[in-house]
Design a protein around this motif. Sequence first.
Motif, mmCIF file in Angstrom:
data_model
loop_
_atom_site.group_PDB
_atom_site.id
_atom_site.type_symbol
_atom_site.label_atom_id
_atom_site.label_comp_id
_atom_site.label_asym_id
_atom_site.label_seq_id
_atom_site.Cartn_x
_atom_site.Cartn_y
_atom_site.Cartn_z
ATOM 1 N N GLU A 91 30.624 -7.969 43.522
ATOM 2 C CA GLU A 91 30.218 -7.078 44.277
ATOM 3 C C GLU A 91 31.537 -6.295 45.051
ATOM 4 O OE1 GLU A 91 27.097 -8.390 47.196
ATOM 5 O OE2 GLU A 91 25.981 -7.295 45.826
ATOM 6 N N GLY A 92 32.808 -7.402 45.384
ATOM 7 C CA GLY A 92 33.745 -6.752 45.894
ATOM 8 C C GLY A 92 34.027 -5.722 45.018
ATOM 9 N N ARG A 93 34.410 -5.826 43.850
ATOM 10 C CA ARG A 93 34.754 -4.599 42.800
ATOM 11 C C ARG A 93 33.849 -3.129 42.979
ATOM 12 N NH1 ARG A 93 35.602 -8.774 37.713
ATOM 13 N NH2 ARG A 93 37.723 -9.502 38.510
ATOM 14 N N LEU A 94 32.456 -3.760 43.025
ATOM 15 C CA LEU A 94 31.586 -2.339 43.309
ATOM 16 C C LEU A 94 31.777 -1.664 44.508
ATOM 17 C CD1 LEU A 94 28.193 -3.962 42.164
ATOM 18 C CD2 LEU A 94 29.521 -2.682 40.810
ATOM 19 N N MET A 95 32.212 -2.602 45.576
ATOM 20 C CA MET A 95 32.532 -2.048 46.938
ATOM 21 C C MET A 95 33.549 -1.169 46.789
ATOM 22 S SD MET A 95 31.916 -4.891 49.390
ATOM 23 C CE MET A 95 30.323 -5.906 49.315
ATOM 24 N N LEU A 96 34.605 -1.231 45.939
ATOM 25 C CA LEU A 96 35.773 -0.645 45.731
ATOM 26 C C LEU A 96 35.551 0.557 44.767
ATOM 27 C CD1 LEU A 96 38.680 -3.155 45.596
ATOM 28 C CD2 LEU A 96 38.117 -1.862 47.400
ATOM 29 N N GLY A 97 34.376 0.756 44.363
ATOM 30 C CA GLY A 97 34.152 1.932 43.536
ATOM 31 C C GLY A 97 34.080 1.872 42.116
ATOM 32 N N MET A 98 34.344 0.487 41.632
ATOM 33 C CA MET A 98 34.326 0.278 40.460
ATOM 34 C C MET A 98 32.989 0.357 39.811
ATOM 35 S SD MET A 98 36.781 -2.961 39.756
ATOM 36 C CE MET A 98 38.533 -2.844 40.628
ATOM 37 N N HIS A 99 33.094 0.867 38.501
ATOM 38 C CA HIS A 99 31.805 1.098 37.678
ATOM 39 C C HIS A 99 31.401 -0.623 37.212
ATOM 40 C CE1 HIS A 99 29.460 2.253 34.013
ATOM 41 N NE2 HIS A 99 29.243 3.200 34.704
ATOM 42 N N SER A 116 36.881 -10.424 48.569
ATOM 43 C CA SER A 116 37.174 -11.479 47.405
ATOM 44 C C SER A 116 38.278 -10.870 46.778
ATOM 45 C CB SER A 116 35.858 -11.430 46.667
ATOM 46 O OG SER A 116 35.490 -10.094 46.509
ATOM 47 N N ASP A 156 29.050 4.339 41.254
ATOM 48 C CA ASP A 156 30.244 4.196 41.559
ATOM 49 C C ASP A 156 30.855 5.082 42.333
ATOM 50 O OD1 ASP A 156 29.807 5.368 39.173
ATOM 51 O OD2 ASP A 156 31.596 4.958 38.276
ATOM 52 N N VAL A 202 32.973 -11.605 43.702
ATOM 53 C CA VAL A 202 33.922 -10.970 43.118
ATOM 54 C C VAL A 202 33.283 -9.589 42.554
ATOM 55 C CG1 VAL A 202 35.323 -10.799 41.033
ATOM 56 C CG2 VAL A 202 35.706 -12.698 42.896
#
Lengths: 267, 202
Positions: free
Chosen positions: A165-173, B81, B67, A163
Amino acid sequence: MQDGIIELAWWELGIAALLVVALAVTTHLGRLGLARELVIAGTRTVIQLAIIGFVLEALFAVAALRWIALMALVMLLVAGYEVMSRQKRRMTGGWAFGIGTLSMFLSSFTVTVLALVVIIGPQPWYMPQYAIPLLGMMLGNTMTGVALGLDRLTDGAWRQSQVIEGRLMLGMHWHEAVADIRRDAMRSGMIPTINAMAAAGVVSLPGMMTGQILAGAPPALAVKYQILVMFLIAVGTGFGTVVAVSAGSRRLFDQRQRLRLDRLSSA
Amino acid sequence: MDALTLEAVAVGPLREINLTVRSGEVVCLSGASGSGKSRLLRAIADLEPHAGRILLGDLRQDALAADRWRARVMLVPAESSWWGSTVAEHFLEPVPGSLEGFGLSPAVMDWDVARLSSGEKQRLGVLRALSRRPRALLLDEPTANLDTATTRRVEQWLRSHARREGVPILWVAHDPEQISRVGDRHFTIRGSGLREGGCRTG
């Protein structure tokens, strides 16, 4: 009871010890498998407390700042070790010990010194009868909060790495990517203290207040001290957990905001 | 839009990877399991330590905060995920027409994540990335869980999206027929490097 506390003889403690032995025998006969642990823990209690009794007697007699500081340092290092050993997936390279110890130092020591100097005001401010028990209570509770918070943080990052890494991949800080895990960690660190405050006097009589009443202090004064200590513990545990969880979550990422699970030891 | 350029990139078993995916181009990448395809994609998204230079147009990867780089060069992993309870929580504004283009009804946004099938999750994983308007896309087997008809729809939509918006797409795929349908060029990982062209085994 008129002046001070009723003397307690060693043979009277022996009666309590016999009861513990009786419990051990019962669990042994019932094959509950606790007898060994019970005897070992009981023996440790006697030895550790006897030693600390001698140390405190000596410390109270000397009442020198450098010896009190040494005692405080030893307490801090033991608490740091305890925080480290309570984590399933601890940070490698001394970070588990370092983050735990630093956050306890920052919060417990600051709050204890503040309480001694500004609020209680004994003469001198480091008077060991006040300083050592106060610091002990602060460290004991902060240790629990920091250990729970760090354990929850590292375990949460491990379990939810996909989860994150999934957020990081979407460009989240990175900060945003672990926000909910940090919140959980903070919560688990603080909940025991919050529960203790909520239950104080209703479900349980807190230990320090009970001790003071047994020692002959008027209940109204004992209650005031207990409220003070409860607040100090909440503040110390809270700030300690904030520092530990913040530093810990920073350490989970490198400067390119990558999740670095290789910085955790596997169970 | 800008091209995605790899200069002497090294990660895992791969060494000296040089590759340019031009604006609007779809480049397919294949290779055996464990050959380092996914690690290469992760390195391009800066999720894995690596050597070499990676650029989007003139913009160097290490010149941007990580980011902000990942918001431009977006990786869609094979397994997406999900953390919220509804689909919509994971989205910014969906690209107009993209849901229909992927064979999904607009009502899917209100669905519970828990009731999504693997095929729906896979398509929504791509759409979720697109909703953030990335300038380059890295797709790791984006149609692995889809039936033939849906696979074709997704391929066509993504190809025309790349053309229309000028987005470079690096697409990991195994099926030779899919590669010939979507890929402008195709590379296979052999040992530590890339070889242009097909491999019969897929």
